[in-house]
Design an enzyme around this catalytic site. Sequence first.
Site, PDB file in Angstrom:
ATOM      1  CG  HIS A 131       0.882   0.267  -5.517  1.00 36.30           C
ATOM      2  ND1 HIS A 131      -0.452   0.546  -5.673  1.00 36.30           N
ATOM      3  CD2 HIS A 131       0.967  -1.086  -5.420  1.00 36.30           C
ATOM      4  CE1 HIS A 131      -1.144  -0.584  -5.672  1.00 36.30           C
ATOM      5  NE2 HIS A 131      -0.311  -1.594  -5.532  1.00 36.30           N
ATOM      6  CG  ASP A 142       2.381   3.942  -0.432  1.00 38.02           C
ATOM      7  OD1 ASP A 142       2.149   3.192   0.543  1.00 38.02           O
ATOM      8  OD2 ASP A 142       2.158   3.601  -1.610  1.00 38.02           O
ATOM      9  CD  GLN A 148       4.540  -3.767   0.180  1.00 33.11           C
ATOM     10  OE1 GLN A 148       4.987  -4.554   1.011  1.00 33.11           O
ATOM     11  NE2 GLN A 148       3.526  -4.063  -0.603  1.00 33.11           N
ATOM     12  CE  LYS A 165      -0.030  -3.877   0.450  1.00 25.47           C
ATOM     13  NZ  LYS A 165      -0.203  -4.968  -0.507  1.00 25.47           N
ATOM     14  CB  CYS A 214      -0.129  -2.293  -8.674  1.00 24.03           C
ATOM     15  SG  CYS A 214      -1.366  -3.574  -8.531  1.00 24.03           S
TER      16      CYS A 214
HETATM   17  N1  C6P Z   1       0.703  -3.671  -3.044  1.00 23.40           N
HETATM   18  C1  C6P Z   1       1.578  -5.769  -3.864  1.00 23.40           C
HETATM   19  O1  C6P Z   1       1.475  -6.973  -4.172  1.00 23.40           O
HETATM   20  P1  C6P Z   1      -4.008  -1.803  -0.906  1.00 23.40           P
HETATM   21  O2  C6P Z   1      -4.310  -2.560  -2.168  1.00 23.40           O
HETATM   22  O3  C6P Z   1      -4.854  -0.569  -0.780  1.00 23.40           O
HETATM   23  O4  C6P Z   1      -4.011  -2.636   0.311  1.00 23.40           O
HETATM   24  O5  C6P Z   1      -2.485  -1.302  -1.039  1.00 23.40           O
HETATM   25  C2  C6P Z   1      -2.089  -0.535  -2.137  1.00 23.40           C
HETATM   26  C3  C6P Z   1      -0.613  -0.325  -2.128  1.00 23.40           C
HETATM   27  C4  C6P Z   1      -0.119   0.955  -1.982  1.00 23.40           C
HETATM   28  N2  C6P Z   1       1.192   1.195  -1.921  1.00 23.40           N
HETATM   29  C5  C6P Z   1       2.099   0.214  -1.982  1.00 23.40           C
HETATM   30  C6  C6P Z   1       3.549   0.527  -1.862  1.00 23.40           C
HETATM   31  C7  C6P Z   1       1.659  -1.110  -2.120  1.00 23.40           C
HETATM   32  O6  C6P Z   1       2.558  -2.085  -2.174  1.00 23.40           O
HETATM   33  C8  C6P Z   1       0.275  -1.388  -2.226  1.00 23.40           C
HETATM   34  C9  C6P Z   1      -0.218  -2.791  -2.439  1.00 23.40           C
HETATM   35  C10 C6P Z   1       0.412  -5.071  -3.209  1.00 23.40           C
HETATM   36  O7  C6P Z   1       2.624  -5.157  -4.055  1.00 23.40           O
HETATM   37  C11 C6P Z   1      -0.864  -5.343  -3.954  1.00 23.40           C
HETATM   38  S1  C6P Z   1      -0.874  -4.614  -5.544  1.00 23.40           S
END
Ligand code: C6P
Length: 418
Positions: A135, A212, A215, A238, A376
């Site tokens: 991401h 990371d 997910q 999430k 992203c």
């Molecule tokens: N992915 C998606 O729709 P934040 O925005 O800080 O809560 O998370 C960032 C982020 C970092 N790593 C991974 C693997 C992610 O999936 C995400 C956020 C969302 O896929 C919003 S772009």
Amino acid sequence: MSKTNSQPTPPAIPEALAHVRGDFPILSRTVHGKPLVYLDNAASTQKPQAVIDAVTRYYSHENANIHRGVHLLSTEATGAYEEARGKIAKFINAADDSEIIYTRGATESVNLVAHSYLEPLLQPGDEILISAMEHHANIVPWQLLCARTGAILKVIPVTDDCDLDLATFDQLLTEKTKLLSIVYVSNAIGTVNDIQPLLDQAKARGIPTLVDAAQAIQHIPLDVQKLGCDFLVASGHKIYAPTGIGILYGRRALLDTMRPYQGGGDMIAHVTFEGSTFKEPPSRFEAGTPHIEGAIGLGAAIDYLSSVGLPAIHDYESQLIAYAVAKLSQIDGLKIIGNPRVRSGAISFTMGDAHPHDIGTVLDTEGVAIRSGHHCCEPLMKRLGVPATARASFSLYNTPADVDALAAALKKTALLFL
Ligand code: C6P
């Protein structure tokens, strides 16, 4: 001509999850006159009543600033905030509560590591190793850091199926590597990376690691001590908790060496005009009044997940996603992007030349919420040869009926665009 004809068997909803839909009030609303089918969980999950209640209780009962007052409300709010930290530590099996730092989310957690841990250690020519399925939150902070320090970003490639291509991993992990920062579960494709051998290899060579888990934490039981990672990042929203709260797990020995991220109240030991000294972790990294109700809500979300049981959730979701892959594979003109060995959470797809935003718009009129775009993950989209995809992403409250509704809506979409 139809792709296959046999009907996939829907998974049974296990006893442990039988009640969950009733726990999420938003799931009973309608969208454009249709029952809501919420399949955008990788972007953000819905909140159970227990989390909504915990936040409401905080504001209607114990609202006060934390760590600052001797009065009862402040003591209670502080207690609830710190209790939640302990729940998170236990949930991912951190060795100590102080290894959990509250942040705004996974993005801020990565930026914190870049600023407070890695930047002071980097020399020009040092390397940071990530993968091609990251991401942007696990790409751009490192690019900014490389621009500041002269370090170099290296990338583990991915296969056409969107698994990590580890043929060159040994060459990519060198004595110049100062951090391996890797995604556990791909948000765009749903790939579950077999990260343990990579973490083990890095550890054996004294290279720090960041996972990371944005997910992963809601789908797969995590044990940071078993993983042996130095850092792990995740977002509350999430995992059924409020927005604006997230976590950085950091191994205490490393946190102790790290400089503050931001300066301000509550992170200092003493302040004079000549200089300041700082508190120990985690306070050192939590300047200013934090997202108190977010932390309390996150604690409630973890209680909720624990009461359902993450192993049961993981098992059910795996069956549900296999069912969804089978159903979507039968739709003429629909192409699933990526075919990972192990999948969790998400399925990305395209439909002929239809723009994924148009697919998302038609599905929305049917009450089905998905995400479309590059998720992203622009470099990954480029690698896979698509500008964007439509993505359905699943959670513990989704049912085979949701998958059927998605498939039916996609068949209608196909009639419009193909
Ligand atoms: N992915 C998606 O729709 P934040 O925005 O800080 O809560 O998370 C960032 C982020 C970092 N790593 C991974 C693997 C992610 O999936 C995400 C956020 C969302 O896929 C919003 S772009």
